[in-house]
Design a protein around this motif. Structure first.
Motif, PDB file in Angstrom:
ATOM      1  N   ASN A 131      11.974   5.494  -8.431  1.00 39.52           N
ATOM      2  CA  ASN A 131      13.424   5.344  -8.422  1.00 39.52           C
ATOM      3  C   ASN A 131      13.801   4.463  -7.237  1.00 39.52           C
ATOM      4  O   ASN A 131      13.870   4.928  -6.101  1.00 39.52           O
ATOM      5  N   THR A 132      14.041   3.185  -7.508  1.00 39.13           N
ATOM      6  CA  THR A 132      14.297   2.249  -6.411  1.00 39.13           C
ATOM      7  C   THR A 132      15.635   2.520  -5.719  1.00 39.13           C
ATOM      8  O   THR A 132      15.875   2.015  -4.616  1.00 39.13           O
ATOM      9  N   ASN A 133      16.487   3.315  -6.358  1.00 38.48           N
ATOM     10  CA  ASN A 133      17.743   3.687  -5.688  1.00 38.48           C
ATOM     11  C   ASN A 133      17.491   4.574  -4.463  1.00 38.48           C
ATOM     12  O   ASN A 133      18.357   4.707  -3.596  1.00 38.48           O
ATOM     13  N   GLU A 134      16.290   5.180  -4.432  1.00 39.66           N
ATOM     14  CA  GLU A 134      15.940   6.024  -3.283  1.00 39.66           C
ATOM     15  C   GLU A 134      15.488   5.211  -2.075  1.00 39.66           C
ATOM     16  O   GLU A 134      15.415   5.719  -0.953  1.00 39.66           O
ATOM     17  N   ILE A 135      15.181   3.927  -2.298  1.00 46.19           N
ATOM     18  CA  ILE A 135      14.668   3.094  -1.213  1.00 46.19           C
ATOM     19  C   ILE A 135      15.807   2.692  -0.288  1.00 46.19           C
ATOM     20  O   ILE A 135      16.815   2.125  -0.721  1.00 46.19           O
ATOM     21  N   ASP A 136      15.650   3.001   0.984  1.00 49.04           N
ATOM     22  CA  ASP A 136      16.649   2.622   1.986  1.00 49.04           C
ATOM     23  C   ASP A 136      16.049   1.590   2.946  1.00 49.04           C
ATOM     24  O   ASP A 136      14.955   1.789   3.475  1.00 49.04           O
ATOM     25  N   ILE A 137      16.793   0.511   3.144  1.00 46.47           N
ATOM     26  CA  ILE A 137      16.397  -0.517   4.100  1.00 46.47           C
ATOM     27  C   ILE A 137      17.419  -0.506   5.228  1.00 46.47           C
ATOM     28  O   ILE A 137      18.619  -0.729   4.990  1.00 46.47           O
ATOM     29  N   TYR A 138      16.957  -0.222   6.445  1.00 42.34           N
ATOM     30  CA  TYR A 138      17.840  -0.139   7.604  1.00 42.34           C
ATOM     31  C   TYR A 138      17.622  -1.339   8.519  1.00 42.34           C
ATOM     32  O   TYR A 138      16.481  -1.702   8.820  1.00 42.34           O
ATOM     33  N   LEU A 139      18.715  -1.928   8.954  1.00 41.94           N
ATOM     34  CA  LEU A 139      18.658  -2.952   9.994  1.00 41.94           C
ATOM     35  C   LEU A 139      19.386  -2.383  11.208  1.00 41.94           C
ATOM     36  O   LEU A 139      20.593  -2.141  11.163  1.00 41.94           O
TER      37      LEU A 139
ATOM     38  N   SER B 187       0.832  -1.214   0.000  1.00 41.80           N
ATOM     39  CA  SER B 187       0.000   0.000   0.000  1.00 41.80           C
ATOM     40  C   SER B 187       0.860   1.255   0.000  1.00 41.80           C
ATOM     41  O   SER B 187       0.559   2.234  -0.695  1.00 41.80           O
ATOM     42  N   ASP B 188       1.946   1.236   0.771  1.00 39.33           N
ATOM     43  CA  ASP B 188       2.810   2.417   0.843  1.00 39.33           C
ATOM     44  C   ASP B 188       3.543   2.662  -0.466  1.00 39.33           C
ATOM     45  O   ASP B 188       3.768   3.820  -0.850  1.00 39.33           O
ATOM     46  N   TYR B 189       3.913   1.603  -1.170  1.00 33.52           N
ATOM     47  CA  TYR B 189       4.557   1.819  -2.476  1.00 33.52           C
ATOM     48  C   TYR B 189       3.569   2.392  -3.483  1.00 33.52           C
ATOM     49  O   TYR B 189       3.928   3.218  -4.332  1.00 33.52           O
ATOM     50  N   GLU B 190       2.309   1.963  -3.397  1.00 34.31           N
ATOM     51  CA  GLU B 190       1.281   2.562  -4.261  1.00 34.31           C
ATOM     52  C   GLU B 190       1.127   4.046  -3.939  1.00 34.31           C
ATOM     53  O   GLU B 190       1.017   4.885  -4.838  1.00 34.31           O
ATOM     54  N   GLN B 191       1.123   4.372  -2.645  1.00 36.22           N
ATOM     55  CA  GLN B 191       0.974   5.758  -2.216  1.00 36.22           C
ATOM     56  C   GLN B 191       2.170   6.600  -2.645  1.00 36.22           C
ATOM     57  O   GLN B 191       2.024   7.775  -3.001  1.00 36.22           O
ATOM     58  N   ALA B 192       3.356   5.996  -2.625  1.00 29.09           N
ATOM     59  CA  ALA B 192       4.579   6.739  -2.976  1.00 29.09           C
ATOM     60  C   ALA B 192       4.555   7.226  -4.416  1.00 29.09           C
ATOM     61  O   ALA B 192       5.149   8.269  -4.736  1.00 29.09           O
ATOM     62  N   LEU B 193       3.859   6.511  -5.290  1.00 34.58           N
ATOM     63  CA  LEU B 193       3.786   6.916  -6.702  1.00 34.58           C
ATOM     64  C   LEU B 193       3.115   8.270  -6.878  1.00 34.58           C
ATOM     65  O   LEU B 193       3.388   8.982  -7.855  1.00 34.58           O
ATOM     66  N   SER B 194       2.236   8.657  -5.964  1.00 32.15           N
ATOM     67  CA  SER B 194       1.488   9.917  -6.079  1.00 32.15           C
ATOM     68  C   SER B 194       1.996  10.980  -5.104  1.00 32.15           C
ATOM     69  O   SER B 194       1.354  12.005  -4.922  1.00 32.15           O
ATOM     70  N   THR B 195       3.140  10.711  -4.494  1.00 25.50           N
ATOM     71  CA  THR B 195       3.682  11.655  -3.511  1.00 25.50           C
ATOM     72  C   THR B 195       4.888  12.371  -4.094  1.00 25.50           C
ATOM     73  O   THR B 195       5.879  11.723  -4.464  1.00 25.50           O
ATOM     74  N   THR B 196       4.804  13.689  -4.176  1.00 21.84           N
ATOM     75  CA  THR B 196       5.895  14.470  -4.782  1.00 21.84           C
ATOM     76  C   THR B 196       6.885  14.993  -3.743  1.00 21.84           C
ATOM     77  O   THR B 196       8.049  15.219  -4.055  1.00 21.84           O
ATOM     78  N   ASP B 197       6.434  15.202  -2.517  1.00 28.58           N
ATOM     79  CA  ASP B 197       7.330  15.688  -1.473  1.00 28.58           C
ATOM     80  C   ASP B 197       8.377  14.620  -1.149  1.00 28.58           C
ATOM     81  O   ASP B 197       8.030  13.473  -0.831  1.00 28.58           O
ATOM     82  N   PHE B 198       9.663  15.000  -1.225  1.00 31.79           N
ATOM     83  CA  PHE B 198      10.751  14.023  -1.109  1.00 31.79           C
ATOM     84  C   PHE B 198      10.740  13.326   0.250  1.00 31.79           C
ATOM     85  O   PHE B 198      10.782  12.086   0.317  1.00 31.79           O
ATOM     86  N   GLU B 199      10.702  14.077   1.350  1.00 29.70           N
ATOM     87  CA  GLU B 199      10.778  13.472   2.673  1.00 29.70           C
ATOM     88  C   GLU B 199       9.560  12.588   2.948  1.00 29.70           C
ATOM     89  O   GLU B 199       9.679  11.505   3.520  1.00 29.70           O
TER      90      GLU B 199
END
Length: 436
Positions: free
Chosen positions: A199-207, A147-159
């Motif tokens: 842009n999947t390079n923007e995706i950060d996965i933190y452990l 759901s969040d990835y679907e939402q990200a497609l329509s979100t222009t604000d970077f943060e």
């Protein structure tokens, strides 16, 4: 007037097992040919294979592949009775369990209620973070990610977009490591095809791990290799870092914060509670103190198995690790002791035999610690696949899981990326609206 749960009366002694996890189910299956009446109580009508929850959450497996109906397992056993309910409390004097269905009497009580997520008393983290201790929670996480990835497609604000696409996993044990690796593989192999506009390079996965290494229950070599494998996949591993707060938008680590709407909590577990037991039977991690025969401290007719049992022995002065192998070995040993007791023989103390530990990070990336041999990489990965496939209940489930793994191996894809939200029944919705 006390209402009894409808279970046929018999001359046989009644063993009531609370919990259908690895320990409870193993014992119940062992007792099917014994001279006992067995009552198995669980809040679900199925057994869940917990080591693969994360694959359901990452859309790699169907939920039905890792669960098995309890009643199907005992269809041919007339002396095994299953009741789907929760135990509210135990009356040790009367030898009774209180449930919403009524009272269940017992001659021998076996507590195998397992453990739940430990948020270490932080209520806000408990409200905002996502645990993964059940199939339902795994499905919730899958829905949230997609759901969040679907939402990200329509979100222009970077943060704000970063909050939707970034994910933080708290806890560097096997669950945290496996979830992080699976998410990284999804980011690298699946999301570029499903979301070409993102842009999947923007995706950060933190452990994020509070200790100084990953996989603290395994060897140093395994922890170092796991970190190397994860960083190879693009996961940002943060050691010696403690999460202090989660607010639904950010995860806080002291002064620092990261934008992440999804925080997966794999930082610890604590034993589930059963009301009515004396306070002095409860010890570290909300576990029940047991002797070497798994008898709860102060009782000869109440036993505890698995994650809920705290047993000290020479090799494990701080209790056994809370893993499936301990639970199943304790259940098998208790069955032998009950059998011996029924024949007038002395019970034997339990000793845990460590068969090894393993964790998978990604394709051809796993770590395996056997008692006399440690190895990592592709061979460890194939061993992990074989061991977990062998432990799954049901031929059909084994086949479905094998086919899903085979498909994913050759296509670099996961075929179950469905957002399935629970539907509220009309009468429940009407009751809620009336209440408002």
């Amino acid at each position: 007037m006390k209402v009894k749960v409808n279970i046929p009366e018999t001359d046989k002694k009644r063993i009531v097992i609370v919990g259908g996890g690895f320990a409870g189910l193993t014992l119940a299956r062992k007792l099917t040919r014994s001279n006992y009446q067995v009552v198995l109580i669980d809040k679900n009508n199925f057994h869940q294979f917990q080591p693969l929850f994360y694959q359901v959450a990452m859309a790699g497996l169907e939920p039905s592949s890792i669960v098995f109906p309890l009643r199907k397992l005992f269809q041919k056993n007339k002396d095994v009775y299953i009741r789907i309910t929760e135990v509210q409390s135990v009356n040790t004097q009367e030898k009774q369990l209180h449930t919403p269905l009524g009272i269940v009497n017992y001659d021998i009580l076996v507590i195998a209620i397992g453990a739940d997520t430990n948020f270490f008393g932080n209520e806000r983290i408990a409200m905002q973070a996502i645990p993964m201790k059940s199939v339902a929670e795994a499905l919730f996480l899958r829905n949230q990610i997609l759901s969040d990835y679907e939402q990200a497609l329509s979100t222009t604000d970077f943060e704000q977009r970063q909050g939707y696409i970034d994910i933080a996993i708290v806890g560097g044990g096997p669950t945290g490591v496996e979830v992080a690796g699976s998410l990284a593989e999804m980011k690298n192999n699946v999301l570029p095809k499903d979301y070409p506009e993102l842009n999947t390079n923007e995706i950060d996965i933190y452990l994020i791990q509070g200790g100084d290494r990953l996989l603290p229950g395994m060897s140093d070599q395994a922890g170092e290799k796991a970190k190397e494998f994860l960083e190879q996949l693009g996961v940002k591993v943060r050691l010696n870092t403690r999460v202090t707060d989660v607010d639904g938008e950010f995860v806080y680590m002291g002064e620092e914060r990261l934008p992440a709407r999804k925080v997966i909590w794999a930082a610890g577990i604590k034993g589930n509670k059963m009301e009515g037991l004396p306070a002095d039977t409860i010890t570290y991690g909300n576990r029940l103190k047991v002797n070497r025969y798994n008898q709860v401290d102060g009782f000869e007719d109440i036993y505890a198995l698995g994650d809920i049992a705290y047993m000290e022995e020479e090799a494990y002065p701080q209790g056994h690790p809370q893993v499936a192998q301990v639970a199943m070995q304790q259940a098998k040993h208790l069955h032998k002791n009950l059998k011996a007791q029924a024949k007038g023989r002395a019970m034997q103390p339990f000793s845990y035999k460590d068969l090894g530990s393993m964790a998978t990070i990604g394709r051809h990336l796993a770590v395996c610690d056997l008692p006399n041999f440690k190895f990592q990489g592709a061979f460890a990965w194939f061993v992990w696949l074989f061991v977990h496939l062998f432990q799954i209940l049901g031929v059909k489930n084994k086949l479905f899981i094998f086919l899903n793994w085979l498909w994913g191996y050759f296509t670099y894809d996961q075929s179950l990326r469905l957002i399935i939200r629970p539907r509220i029944a009309r009468r429940e919705q009407a009751a809620m609206e009336t209440k408002d």
